[in-house]
Design a protein around this motif. Structure first.
Motif, PDB file in Angstrom:
ATOM      1  N   LEU A 352       0.833  -1.200   0.000  1.00 43.29           N
ATOM      2  CA  LEU A 352       0.000   0.000   0.000  1.00 43.29           C
ATOM      3  C   LEU A 352       0.871   1.254   0.000  1.00 43.29           C
ATOM      4  N   SER A 353       1.977   1.226   0.731  1.00 47.45           N
ATOM      5  CA  SER A 353       2.891   2.368   0.747  1.00 47.45           C
ATOM      6  C   SER A 353       3.453   2.633  -0.640  1.00 47.45           C
ATOM      7  N   SER A 354       3.783   1.566  -1.357  1.00 48.57           N
ATOM      8  CA  SER A 354       4.397   1.735  -2.674  1.00 48.57           C
ATOM      9  C   SER A 354       3.440   2.362  -3.685  1.00 48.57           C
ATOM     10  N   ILE A 355       2.184   1.944  -3.693  1.00 47.03           N
ATOM     11  CA  ILE A 355       1.258   2.498  -4.684  1.00 47.03           C
ATOM     12  C   ILE A 355       0.794   3.896  -4.279  1.00 47.03           C
ATOM     13  N   MET A 356       0.815   4.199  -2.988  1.00 50.57           N
ATOM     14  CA  MET A 356       0.450   5.555  -2.560  1.00 50.57           C
ATOM     15  C   MET A 356       1.547   6.549  -2.912  1.00 50.57           C
ATOM     16  N   ARG A 357       2.796   6.122  -2.871  1.00 55.44           N
ATOM     17  CA  ARG A 357       3.912   7.016  -3.214  1.00 55.44           C
ATOM     18  C   ARG A 357       3.819   7.499  -4.657  1.00 55.44           C
ATOM     19  N   ARG A 473       8.086  -0.999  -4.476  1.00 56.54           N
ATOM     20  CA  ARG A 473       7.610  -0.930  -5.852  1.00 56.54           C
ATOM     21  C   ARG A 473       6.835  -2.188  -6.177  1.00 56.54           C
ATOM     22  N   ALA A 474       5.857  -2.047  -7.041  1.00 53.96           N
ATOM     23  CA  ALA A 474       5.059  -3.179  -7.479  1.00 53.96           C
ATOM     24  C   ALA A 474       5.733  -3.831  -8.674  1.00 53.96           C
ATOM     25  N   VAL A 475       5.697  -5.151  -8.712  1.00 55.60           N
ATOM     26  CA  VAL A 475       6.322  -5.899  -9.808  1.00 55.60           C
ATOM     27  C   VAL A 475       5.215  -6.491 -10.663  1.00 55.60           C
ATOM     28  N   ALA A 476       5.205  -6.154 -11.941  1.00 53.03           N
ATOM     29  CA  ALA A 476       4.183  -6.660 -12.842  1.00 53.03           C
ATOM     30  C   ALA A 476       4.369  -8.151 -13.083  1.00 53.03           C
TER      31      ALA A 476
END
Length: 476
Positions: A352-357, A473-476
């Motif tokens: 959640l922190s990564s997508i909010m950034r 970071r999110a990894v696709a």
């Protein structure tokens, strides 16, 4: 001064016009304007005596008694003179102010003093009679007001001042619901064409408060239930709270039955709460399709917001009102407005922190989920975006509040303690044991991260933290 009296009718005057003059050497006694007034005896009150009456500097007040009207006094203080009545009733001194000497003549004051004297002689206390008259005047005024004051007039006061107990103000969402419920309609729709319809409470606005009876509420509810049973039932509960508030306000007390909406004949017509309780939520097997649908949204703010609802269990308005000042990326926590208390603090999990950034920050707009086009400046109605996600994933109807239920269900499946999940969601403690052991952020964090890992795994979302950059970071 010497006065000459001429008796023109005296027989001694005769035709010759002789006049007999009688000299009277009576000297008229007239007090000087500065002569003091004797206070130890009653006098025939005159304007001159009252004018000369002064209060000695060593006393707070003095009285001058009238000889004609027993009980009438002139009271003088350092700054005023007034007529008063004084007498004894059952060995108790009764003193009533009649009025200022500039407004009352001496004769009028005597008439009033005599009236009071008659009451005293009859054994009646003028003070008690005045209190009774005042009570009767107040009752008549209240009765007259009850004849005209309407539901709408009192409702305006309720919305403005009738906040819940121990709360500083209405919660924004509940206040918006009340305003919508009582809207008279006829305004242009914000979405689509046409005009808005009146809210379910609107038909009551012009009704007198005294006419809000169980019978009237039954008739009102039966008509509104045709439009929507759930909304009509909610309107009854709101009206019930309003009527109870009216009974506690001096301005409306006694105008209405505070339990009118709680009458069994009204409540029996309401739908069962348990029979209408919503249970919609995402199933474990639907998480992958749901996250796939999230990936199709062009509005990234809505996408992050929907995921935030699922991963925090927050209520829709709680998360929508989140500001950047409430987010602490360093210590990995966020603070949101709470329905039960003022605020509550949640651990900020890695994904959640990564997508909010990655969300854009708009200058002059402090909301995390900002929406420049919205009147409030933040995301207002993401239901269309969520409907698109559900349609893409082939998932049946799930409300935004259903995502909150999904959080609770997934937390149970992930093996998190019920107390920890309830604390994160802002629920009241469900047991005495839970009530006395609230968990710290460090104690809650492992459970919330475990839940996030479980949801991402079932949703097919690979994710690893980026330890080199100190962010996620999110990894696709």
């Amino acid at each position: 001064m010497t006065k000459i009296c001429v008796d023109r009718n005296s027989p001694k005057s005769g035709k010759s016009g002789y006049m007999v003059a009688t000299w009277i050497g009576a000297k008229m006694a007239r007090a000087r304007r500065d002569a003091p007034v004797e206070l130890d005896k009653a006098i025939d009150l005159t304007a001159g005596a009252i004018e000369r009456l002064v209060c000695p500097t060593d006393k707070q007040q003095v009285f001058l008694r009238d000889a004609k009207a027993p009980g009438l006094r002139v009271r003088v203080t350092a700054g005023a003179k007034s007529f008063v009545f004084e007498a004894k009733l059952r060995r108790q001194t009764i003193r009533r102010t009649i009025g200022d000497v500039r407004a009352w003549t001496i004769e009028r004051a005597r008439v009033e003093a005599n009236r009071l004297r008659v009451l005293i002689d009859a054994g009646q206390d003028p003070r008690e009679l005045e209190r009774q008259e005042e009570h009767e005047r107040t009752a008549r005024a209240a009765t007259a007001k009850a004849e005209v004051v309407t539901f709408g007039e009192a409702w305006t006061e309720y919305v403005t001042r009738g906040k819940p107990k121990k709360k500083a103000a209405w919660k924004p969402r509940y206040l918006a619901d009340m305003q919508k419920m009582a809207s008279r309609g006829g305004e242009a729709k914000k979405r689509g064409k046409g005009l808005t319809l009146p809210g379910p409470i609107a038909p009551l606005l012009d009704t007198r408060l005294k006419d809000i009876t169980p019978r009237a509420l039954r008739g009102w509810h039966s008509k509104e239930a045709v439009r929507g049973a759930a909304q009509a039932a909610r309107a009854v509960q709101i009206v019930s709270g309003f009527l109870r508030w009216c009974s506690t306000e001096d301005a409306f007390e006694g105008f209405v039955d505070p339990l009118a909406a709680r009458d069994p004949r009204v409540q029996d017509h309401l739908p069962s709460a348990s029979g209408n309780r919503r249970t919609d939520a995402l199933e474990e097997g639907q998480l992958a399709a749901w996250f796939e649908g999230i990936g199709t949204l062009r509005n990234r703010t809505a996408a992050v917001y929907l995921q935030g609802l699922l991963l925090t269990g927050a209520r829709r308005e709680e998360l929508a009102a989140l500001k950047w000042s409430d987010v602490d990326f360093r210590w990995k926590k966020l603070t949101i407005a709470d329905k039960v208390g003022d605020t509550r603090t949640l651990p900020l999990t890695p994904y959640l922190s990564s997508i909010m950034r990655d969300l854009p920050r708009i200058e002059g707009n402090g909301f995390v989920f900002a929406s420049p086009g919205a009147k409030s400046g933040r995301i207002a109605d993401p239901r269309a975006a969520h409907a698109s996600v559900l349609e893409h994933g082939g998932i049946g109807h799930v409300t935004l509040h259903g995502l909150r239920r999904t959080f609770a269900l997934m937390g149970e499946q992930a093996g998190c303690p019920a107390g920890a999940i309830a604390q994160v969601m802002g629920h009241r403690p469900g047991s005495m044991s839970e009530r006395y052991k609230p968990r710290t952020m460090d104690q809650l964090r492992p459970y919330l991260e475990r839940l996030e890992i479980f949801v991402l795994d079932k949703g097919g979302v690979p994710f690893v933290p980026d330890s080199k950059l100190g962010k996620l970071r999110a990894v696709a």
